[in-house]
Motif scaffolding. Structure first.
Motif, PDB file in Angstrom:
ATOM      1  N   UNK A  38       0.779  -1.174  -0.016  1.00  0.00           N
ATOM      2  CA  UNK A  38       0.146   0.067  -0.022  1.00  0.00           C
ATOM      3  C   UNK A  38       0.785   1.172   0.024  1.00  0.00           C
ATOM      4  N   UNK A  39       2.058   1.292   0.814  1.00  0.00           N
ATOM      5  CA  UNK A  39       2.922   2.426   0.812  1.00  0.00           C
ATOM      6  C   UNK A  39       3.194   2.648  -0.504  1.00  0.00           C
ATOM      7  N   UNK A  40       4.057   1.743  -1.013  1.00  0.00           N
ATOM      8  CA  UNK A  40       4.879   1.698  -2.458  1.00  0.00           C
ATOM      9  C   UNK A  40       3.765   2.216  -3.614  1.00  0.00           C
ATOM     10  N   UNK A  41       2.599   1.569  -3.457  1.00  0.00           N
ATOM     11  CA  UNK A  41       1.647   1.994  -4.734  1.00  0.00           C
ATOM     12  C   UNK A  41       1.295   3.333  -4.386  1.00  0.00           C
ATOM     13  N   UNK A  42       0.892   3.867  -3.147  1.00  0.00           N
ATOM     14  CA  UNK A  42       0.421   5.345  -2.924  1.00  0.00           C
ATOM     15  C   UNK A  42       1.490   6.319  -3.342  1.00  0.00           C
ATOM     16  N   UNK A  43       2.931   5.804  -2.946  1.00  0.00           N
ATOM     17  CA  UNK A  43       3.912   6.786  -3.079  1.00  0.00           C
ATOM     18  C   UNK A  43       4.103   6.822  -4.775  1.00  0.00           C
ATOM     19  N   UNK A  44       4.007   5.879  -5.590  1.00  0.00           N
ATOM     20  CA  UNK A  44       4.096   5.871  -6.973  1.00  0.00           C
ATOM     21  C   UNK A  44       2.974   6.743  -7.402  1.00  0.00           C
ATOM     22  N   UNK A  45       1.817   6.731  -7.010  1.00  0.00           N
ATOM     23  CA  UNK A  45       0.778   7.575  -7.315  1.00  0.00           C
ATOM     24  C   UNK A  45       0.993   8.887  -7.123  1.00  0.00           C
ATOM     25  N   UNK A  46       1.456   9.304  -5.846  1.00  0.00           N
ATOM     26  CA  UNK A  46       1.667  10.485  -5.620  1.00  0.00           C
ATOM     27  C   UNK A  46       2.804  11.246  -6.501  1.00  0.00           C
ATOM     28  N   UNK A  47       3.847  10.360  -6.751  1.00  0.00           N
ATOM     29  CA  UNK A  47       4.789  10.933  -7.716  1.00  0.00           C
ATOM     30  C   UNK A  47       4.531  11.110  -9.179  1.00  0.00           C
ATOM     31  N   UNK A  48       3.145  10.501  -9.665  1.00  0.00           N
ATOM     32  CA  UNK A  48       2.754  10.532 -10.885  1.00  0.00           C
ATOM     33  C   UNK A  48       3.440   9.167 -11.855  1.00  0.00           C
ATOM     34  N   UNK A  49       4.039   8.408 -11.147  1.00  0.00           N
ATOM     35  CA  UNK A  49       4.769   7.000 -11.726  1.00  0.00           C
ATOM     36  C   UNK A  49       3.725   6.207 -12.319  1.00  0.00           C
ATOM     37  N   UNK A  50       2.812   5.889 -11.385  1.00  0.00           N
ATOM     38  CA  UNK A  50       1.736   5.066 -12.150  1.00  0.00           C
ATOM     39  C   UNK A  50       0.542   5.864 -12.735  1.00  0.00           C
TER      40      UNK A  50
END
Length: 341
Positions: free
Chosen positions: A46-58
């Protein structure tokens, strides 16, 4: 009772089992398997997915790809399904069949590598396959649990504070080591706490996470065939290595008391029990972390043919145990024996 709309919104983090009646020494087990992903890996996922979303990676057309021996793959499968992403898990033949089927049931794709890496494991081969995928198509997004700081930050924010609130007098914490995310998150938190806590890392014999010679490892979850990039040994007071035979005996000993835990938990509990048996435990508060439950190990750790084929017919013979599990166990009463047909 909470009402949720996404599966990753629920994670019971405050359940502990007192194992003293089983081990004969004081140990509280923090149970991390009570969520819809069934393991502690939900936190890191959850932490890694949400971080990637915040950074625009996903992005909406992204395909999440990750190398996993099982539990992180299930957690990412669940989150990907909930959020509308595609997910590809790269795993190997040690991944439990039930785990692979669970990921596929959640809509994920599973790729199984068969070639061993230079250390006799599969991790290097899995990572190379992931890298080749990402090089072939920029829609693939590798979260990289092995290097992603979100892996340890999740436990710094959640797992360690949950333990600290329940046990303000904590003396020693036993943490299994794979990617070292749980270990480093908890170790960093308790390094800054108001009292010293001894951090004991538990690893599998045959793992090279802390150095040493590589060897056969058949139970997924703990251990690495390379040094974990997240690992900083300056935060670790001691390392214990556990033979897989002792892992299996610990799992079955707990199962005889009604607690069905996974192989990773058996390793941590076995290591903790051996450590506690060698130390003065009077006035000591000890906690170990149980990463998952045992249902996904029914065709391996709890399957007689699998055990006998790999470890011999006497793997569960109490006289073979090197640990404290059987020392105070009474002999079976006549009434407890199964009747013969």
């Amino acid at each position: 009772m909470p009402v949720i709309s996404a599966p990753h919104d629920f994670n019971e983090g405050h359940l502990f089992v007192d194992l003293k009646s089983i081990l004969g020494c004081p140990l509280y087990l923090k149970c991390e398997g009570f969520n819809f992903a069934g393991s502690i890996k939900l936190k890191a996922a959850n932490e890694m997915v949400e971080s990637a979303e915040r950074e625009g990676i996903l992005k909406p057309d992204s395909v999440i790809v990750e190398s996993s021996s099982g539990n992180l793959g299930v957690a990412l499968s669940m989150i990907a399904a909930s959020k509308g992403y595609k997910f590809l898990c790269v795993t190997d033949s040690r991944c439990n069949l039930s785990t692979r089927l669970l990921m596929e049931s959640l809509g994920s794709k599973v790729h199984i590598v068969a070639d061993l890496d230079e250390n006799g494991g599969f991790l290097g081969t899995r990572i190379e396959y992931v890298r080749s995928l990402c090089a072939s198509d920029d829609r693939y997004v590798w979260l990289s649990q092995y290097t992603n700081p979100g892996n340890w930050q999740a436990h710094y924010r959640t797992t360690a504070p949950q333990i600290a609130r329940q046990f303000p007098g904590l003396d020693v914490l036993f943490v299994g080591t794979g990617t070292a995310g749980t270990l480093m998150g908890c170790a960093r938190y308790f390094r800054q706490w108001h009292r010293p806590v001894r951090i004991v890392a538990v690893d599998s014999v045959g793992s090279v996470a802390f150095g040493g010679e590589p060897g056969r490892r058949m139970i997924p979850g703990l251990g690495m065939s390379m040094r974990p990039p997240l690992l900083d040994e300056s935060y670790v007071n001691e390392v214990i290595r556990v033979e897989e035979a002792d892992t299996i005996r610990a799992c079955h000993q707990m199962a005889r008391r009604g607690f069905l835990f996974g192989g990773s938990t058996g390793t941590v509990v076995s290591g903790a029990a051996h450590w506690l048996a060698r130390h003065d435990t009077r006035d000591m508060t000890a906690v170990a972390i149980a990463p998952d439950l045992g249902e996904r190990y029914l065709d391996t750790v709890y399957q007689t043919n699998w055990l006998q084929d790999l470890f011999g017919d006497d793997i569960l013979d109490p006289s073979r145990s090197a640990g404290p599990f059987e020392t105070d166990e009474p002999a079976p009463r006549e009434a407890d024996r199964w009747p013969q047909p």
